[in-house]
Write an enzyme that holds these catalytic residues in place. Sequence first.
Site, PDB file in Angstrom:
ATOM      1  N   GLU A 340     -62.307  66.806   4.913  1.00 46.15           N
ATOM      2  CA  GLU A 340     -62.929  65.486   4.949  1.00 46.15           C
ATOM      3  C   GLU A 340     -63.018  65.001   6.390  1.00 46.15           C
ATOM      4  O   GLU A 340     -61.996  64.924   7.079  1.00 46.15           O
ATOM      5  CB  GLU A 340     -62.129  64.480   4.124  1.00 46.15           C
ATOM      6  CG  GLU A 340     -62.149  64.745   2.633  1.00 46.15           C
ATOM      7  CD  GLU A 340     -61.448  63.645   1.829  1.00 46.15           C
ATOM      8  OE1 GLU A 340     -61.559  63.681   0.597  1.00 46.15           O
ATOM      9  OE2 GLU A 340     -60.797  62.767   2.434  1.00 46.15           O
ATOM     10  N   CYS A 341     -64.214  64.680   6.837  1.00 46.53           N
ATOM     11  CA  CYS A 341     -64.465  64.054   8.132  1.00 46.53           C
ATOM     12  C   CYS A 341     -63.910  64.891   9.289  1.00 46.53           C
ATOM     13  O   CYS A 341     -64.591  65.779   9.776  1.00 46.53           O
ATOM     14  CB  CYS A 341     -63.919  62.632   8.150  1.00 46.53           C
ATOM     15  SG  CYS A 341     -64.739  61.576   9.378  1.00 46.53           S
ATOM     16  N   ALA A 342     -62.692  64.640   9.758  1.00 47.98           N
ATOM     17  CA  ALA A 342     -62.143  65.438  10.855  1.00 47.98           C
ATOM     18  C   ALA A 342     -62.142  66.916  10.488  1.00 47.98           C
ATOM     19  O   ALA A 342     -62.445  67.782  11.325  1.00 47.98           O
ATOM     20  CB  ALA A 342     -60.730  64.970  11.184  1.00 47.98           C
ATOM     21  N   SER A 429     -67.168  67.532   4.014  1.00 51.97           N
ATOM     22  CA  SER A 429     -68.120  66.438   4.192  1.00 51.97           C
ATOM     23  C   SER A 429     -67.454  65.307   4.949  1.00 51.97           C
ATOM     24  O   SER A 429     -66.250  65.331   5.220  1.00 51.97           O
ATOM     25  CB  SER A 429     -68.618  65.926   2.837  1.00 51.97           C
ATOM     26  OG  SER A 429     -67.644  65.090   2.233  1.00 51.97           O
TER      27      SER A 429
END
Length: 451
Positions: A340-342, A429
């Site tokens: 997620e993200c990072a 994502s």
Amino acid sequence: MVTPLALPRLVVAAPASGHGKTTVATGLLAALRRHGLTVSPHKVGPDYIDPGYHALAAGRPGRNLDPWLVGPERIAPLLRHGATVPTPADVAVVEGVMGLHDGAVGQRAYASTAHVAALIDAPVLLVLDTTAQGRSAAALVLGMRAFDPETRIGGVILNRVGSPRHETLLRDALAEVDVPVLGAVSRAAEVAAPSRHLGLVPVAERAPESVATVAALADLVAATVDLDAVLDLARTAPPLTAPAWDPAIEVGGPAGTLRPVVAVAGGPAFTFSYAETTELLAAAGAAVVSVDPLRDPALPAGTRAVLLGGGFPELHAEALGGNTALRAELADFDGPVVAECAGLLYLGRALDGVPMCGRLDHTARMTGRLTLGYREAVAVADSPAHRAGDPVRGHEFHRTVTDPGHGDRPAWRWDGAAHGFVTGRVHASYLHTHWAGHPGAARRLVEAASR
């Protein structure tokens, strides 16, 4: 039958962001702990950074209460869980988000601080920035109270008070509307933690300084706030009648007889996590271990799955890129990976020109634009965490972009567009999710790891 739990509690709120909620909430947690009380820290909304300061102040995990991410029916149970694990708390302090009545965009009060205060039946302690305000401060508080009569504002803490005369003026005005003042913080005395492009600097990135900041906040609150009056207000909350949230019930017990090792990223570059995530993984049968991509040269022995959460990889790109051994291992790792993200940025080919893992065919870069907000998403493809068609509520919070923005098999679709990547056994994502609202993700990842 559920036994009611007597739990003194209150919600620290404000008319808007920037009034000093985090200063007061963190200082209260630390001061009450010094007072000999066991304090349970909580935060309204999806914020990851404030709970880190809360945890440091309280000596136990800071936990989020977000109706959008987990459903309103879980808010009181999650509060009860947090207030009883690892030990029963004497009082719970809940820091609000934004302004008291600010909810999800287009959803009126839904997911607002006032909404959560109602769900947990707690009084509100309003923090008021009094800069350039006099008697009109009473009108503001009266309006906040009248806007939603079900929200019980039990007291006010005056922040950024200019002088003793200013304080007297404010106290007299609030007495006119019968709102008690439980504390007053002068402008000169205020303590603040450093901030940057996405808010406060996380505790993990400045550990010694964070300890000093929290200690200073405890001193500040102890000197300027009537702690006995705060506790009296917290004790007006009725017993909690909701059952405690139970991760074992949520995941339906262990996913099998194996105890697969699931490595969860941590350290200064991966600071965004919810305490319930690892509890759900453990309840589903995983042996949860941590890995720091900045420092660890390899995944923990026996790792069968990897969870790469959010954080600030853009600030640690050189160090992440320099850990070539772990990057190479993750590029070849054949177990399930959820990012997620990072984690999405770390798995790509490069971040701001610095080589990353190369597991996903995208590059990422910082921009000047903040992408922020709740999302209603649908899983596009089967993955280690979600089935195609699963509806999920999440949150975006980043200033980076990837090129391309999604793969041939996207992870999600929302607002008519595709987002993220599903490649082999990788799901990645920008969307942050709270697995307490989607416990099937934890069970699905453990099942995938067991295979």
